[in-house]
Each structure stands twice: as structure tokens, then as C-alpha cells.
Design a protein around this motif. Structure first.
Motif, mmCIF file in Angstrom:
data_model
loop_
_atom_site.group_PDB
_atom_site.id
_atom_site.type_symbol
_atom_site.label_atom_id
_atom_site.label_comp_id
_atom_site.label_asym_id
_atom_site.label_seq_id
_atom_site.Cartn_x
_atom_site.Cartn_y
_atom_site.Cartn_z
ATOM 1 N N THR A 122 30.706 32.480 22.817
ATOM 2 C CA THR A 122 32.140 32.692 22.724
ATOM 3 C C THR A 122 32.872 31.393 22.395
ATOM 4 O O THR A 122 33.828 31.390 21.608
ATOM 5 C CB THR A 122 32.670 33.290 24.036
ATOM 6 N N VAL A 123 32.430 30.284 22.996
ATOM 7 C CA VAL A 123 33.036 28.986 22.681
ATOM 8 C C VAL A 123 32.813 28.630 21.212
ATOM 9 O O VAL A 123 33.717 28.146 20.527
ATOM 10 C CB VAL A 123 32.463 27.890 23.596
ATOM 11 N N ARG A 124 31.599 28.882 20.713
ATOM 12 C CA ARG A 124 31.235 28.471 19.355
ATOM 13 C C ARG A 124 31.673 29.468 18.278
ATOM 14 O O ARG A 124 31.988 29.069 17.152
ATOM 15 C CB ARG A 124 29.717 28.267 19.275
ATOM 16 N N HIS A 125 31.632 30.748 18.612
ATOM 17 C CA HIS A 125 31.878 31.776 17.599
ATOM 18 C C HIS A 125 32.733 32.905 18.188
ATOM 19 O O HIS A 125 32.326 34.069 18.207
ATOM 20 C CB HIS A 125 30.551 32.344 17.083
ATOM 21 N N SER A 126 33.910 32.562 18.658
ATOM 22 C CA SER A 126 34.747 33.565 19.315
ATOM 23 C C SER A 126 35.123 34.706 18.384
ATOM 24 O O SER A 126 35.385 35.829 18.834
ATOM 25 C CB SER A 126 36.018 32.906 19.868
ATOM 26 N N GLU A 127 35.127 34.440 17.079
ATOM 27 C CA GLU A 127 35.480 35.492 16.120
ATOM 28 C C GLU A 127 34.457 36.619 16.101
ATOM 29 O O GLU A 127 34.747 37.712 15.603
ATOM 30 C CB GLU A 127 35.630 34.898 14.711
ATOM 31 N N THR B 4 39.904 30.410 23.509
ATOM 32 C CA THR B 4 39.454 31.440 22.581
ATOM 33 C C THR B 4 40.271 32.715 22.765
ATOM 34 O O THR B 4 40.792 32.979 23.856
ATOM 35 C CB THR B 4 37.969 31.785 22.793
ATOM 36 N N LEU C 249 36.663 27.400 26.204
ATOM 37 C CA LEU C 249 36.509 28.830 26.495
ATOM 38 C C LEU C 249 37.866 29.494 26.674
ATOM 39 O O LEU C 249 38.128 30.569 26.125
ATOM 40 C CB LEU C 249 35.658 29.023 27.748
ATOM 41 N N THR D 55 38.947 35.637 22.722
ATOM 42 C CA THR D 55 38.031 36.631 23.291
ATOM 43 C C THR D 55 38.439 36.999 24.707
ATOM 44 O O THR D 55 38.798 36.136 25.514
ATOM 45 C CB THR D 55 36.594 36.078 23.305
#
Length: 273
Positions: A110-115, A209, A206, A211
Motif C-alpha cells: 500500500t505504501v509503494r503502490h497505493s493505486e 495514501t 501509509l 487506500t
């Protein structure tokens, strides 16, 4: 029962084995401990009427071989694997559930690729950065050196309040093949145990994001380290702690109830359903 489709995906440094079943929005389940794609069979079969449920074996496990068996694996390595898998399966953000190390991988993803993540449900991530030393579980490395992988996992499960008379002794369902089970346990100690201990979650990133983050713990495990880590994480990011049936890996003992609770949490977010 819905049919299961098995496939593999080449990722940098490894080949991932994964399974899909059902139809609907994508729901990825990331296993904990020495568990693999089969660990979530119980709840996957409950959920696949509403979701396309995806499970997989982490790199280094017998069905997800490494190109170089001596490579260093970090949590970021696993989260990049998940990102590649999600990119292969969907162009839309997915629901993600992870337990134990699976929850840690989900948080890093989620931190790296929240999209790629619409909602993350992180169940008892063992993030020791939030806990004083006295609250940490027994030394897994010492257990492994003294008694081997199987005995170390049994003792570790007992230290988490998991009933060692049930299949949860592996913190997931046991593999049918004894050699696969042995290999996966060894891989957990060789690669993943150290990856978890070295990892530090970037809480600020985090929280930045978009998310939706749900932090969860097993209601029967309130006195144990993973639940307390989850409670500390929830407090740090300012969200309530949600409780699932059972304790660590409660999805094994209570698949129907656990799946119902997870579905209820996910349907709160209607953005992709």
C-alpha cells in the motif's frame, strides 16, 4: 465448489505460483507464516461467490522457485511480487487481505503502490517497531536452531495462543505433500523471518495514501504479541481495531464466520463493487 485455476507468473528473480477462483471484484489473500495458496482454501471457497479470489505462494516456496536460492528477500521484494501479480490480473484497484507476514506485505504494498489497493485489511501484522522488547514473542531463530523448522513453528504457534492440536500449527493449512511442507517451512526461516524482523513500516507514508486501511486482530488473541502489534498500529494511524473470530490465523478454525466478517468489512467500500 468453484473450480480453481492454477497459473504461474515470471517476476524478477523468481516464478510465482498462484490460484484464482470465483467471479467479481479482485480479492487477493496474502498468506502468513509458512502458509501458501492453500492456507486460505476455507475462506476462499466462502468468498468466491462474490469475488475473484486470488491466492499465491510467496517466492522461495516449492511452487514459486527462486532463480538464485541464496538471494536476499525483503518485505519490499514480496510487495513488488504482489504488485506484478495484481498488474497481470487487473487494471483496477483490488481488495487485499493479509495475515501476519501477509499483513506486513500488504502494508508495504500500500505504501509503494497505493493505486493498486482499494481496501487493505491487515490482520495482526507482527510489527515490533510499535512494541517494547518485553512484549516480543520467543526467539524464533533460537527455536529453529535447536529444534528445526517444524518444532519451531509449533512452539511459535503455541506462544501466540494457537491450539497446537489443530492444523494451525503452521499458521495456515498444512500442505498435502510432506516435502512441500518441509521446503516451505525452511524457506520461511531462511528468508521471511529475517525480512520481517528487519522491516520498518513508514507510517507517515501509509497515512498519506488514499487506500482505505482496516487493522484487525483475533478476539481470542488479545493477550498475545500479534494482536497487540495490531492494536498499536491502529492507534498510530488513528483507526479503530476490528476483531475477527478466533486468534492468529482464525480463518482456519472459523472459515465461514471469518469470511462473513471480511466480506462485511469490504462492502463498506463500494468504489469497485
Amino acid at each position: 465448489m468453484n473450480s480453481i485455476k492454477a497459473d504461474t507468473l515470471k517476476v524478477p528473480g523468481a516464478t510465482l505460483y498462484y490460484e484464482t477462483r470465483g467471479a467479481g471484484p479482485l480479492l487477493l489473500l496474502i498468506a502468513g507464516g509458512a502458509g501458501d495458496a492453500e492456507s486460505y482454501n476455507g475462506i476462499a471457497n466462502e468468498l468466491c461467490g462474490h469475488y475473484t479470489v486470488v491466492t499465491y505462494d510467496r517466492r522461495g516456496y516449492i511452487r514459486s522457485p527462486l532463480d538464485n536460492p541464496e538471494q536476499l528477500i525483503e518485505i519490499a521484494t514480496h510487495s513488488e511480487d504482489v504488485s506484478h501479480l495484481l498488474s497481470t490480473l487487473s487494471h483496477e484497484p483490488a481488495y487485499v487481505f493479509g495475515c501476519s507476514i501477509g499483513a506486513v506485505i500488504g502494508l508495504d504494498l500500500t505504501v509503494r503502490h497505493s493505486e493498486q489497493v482499494s481496501t487493505l485489511v491487515a490482520d495482526e501484522p507482527p510489527l515490533s517497531q510499535f512494541m517494547p522488547d518485553k512484549g516480543q514473542p520467543p526467539n524464533l531463530s533460537a527455536m529453529y536452531q535447536q529444534g528445526g523448522a517444524t518444532e519451531a513453528l509449533r512452539q511459535f504457534a503455541a506462544s501466540l495462543g494457537v491450539d497446537t492440536r489443530t492444523p494451525q500449527t503452521n499458521l495456515g493449512l498444512p500442505q498435502k505433500d510432506a516435502e512441500a511442507a518441509r521446503h516451505n517451512k525452511e524457506s520461511f526461516f531462511k528468508h521471511d523471518m529475517g525480512a520481517v524482523s528487519r522491516y520498518r513500516l513508514d507510517v507517515v507514508a501509509l497515512m498519506a495514501t488514499p487506500t482505505r486501511i482496516v487493522v484487525a486482530g483475533g478476539r481470542e488473541g488479545r493477550a498475545y504479541f500479534p494482536y497487540q502489534c495490531a492494536a498499536a498500529l491502529a492507534e498510530n494511524i488513528g483507526t479503530p481495531l476490528v476483531e475477527f473470530p478466533g486468534n492468529h490465523a482464525g480463518f482456519v478454525r472459523y472459515p465461514k464466520e471469518f469470511a462473513q466478517q471480511l466480506d462485511m468489512l469490504l462492502t463498506v467500500d463500494t468504489s469497485i463493487r
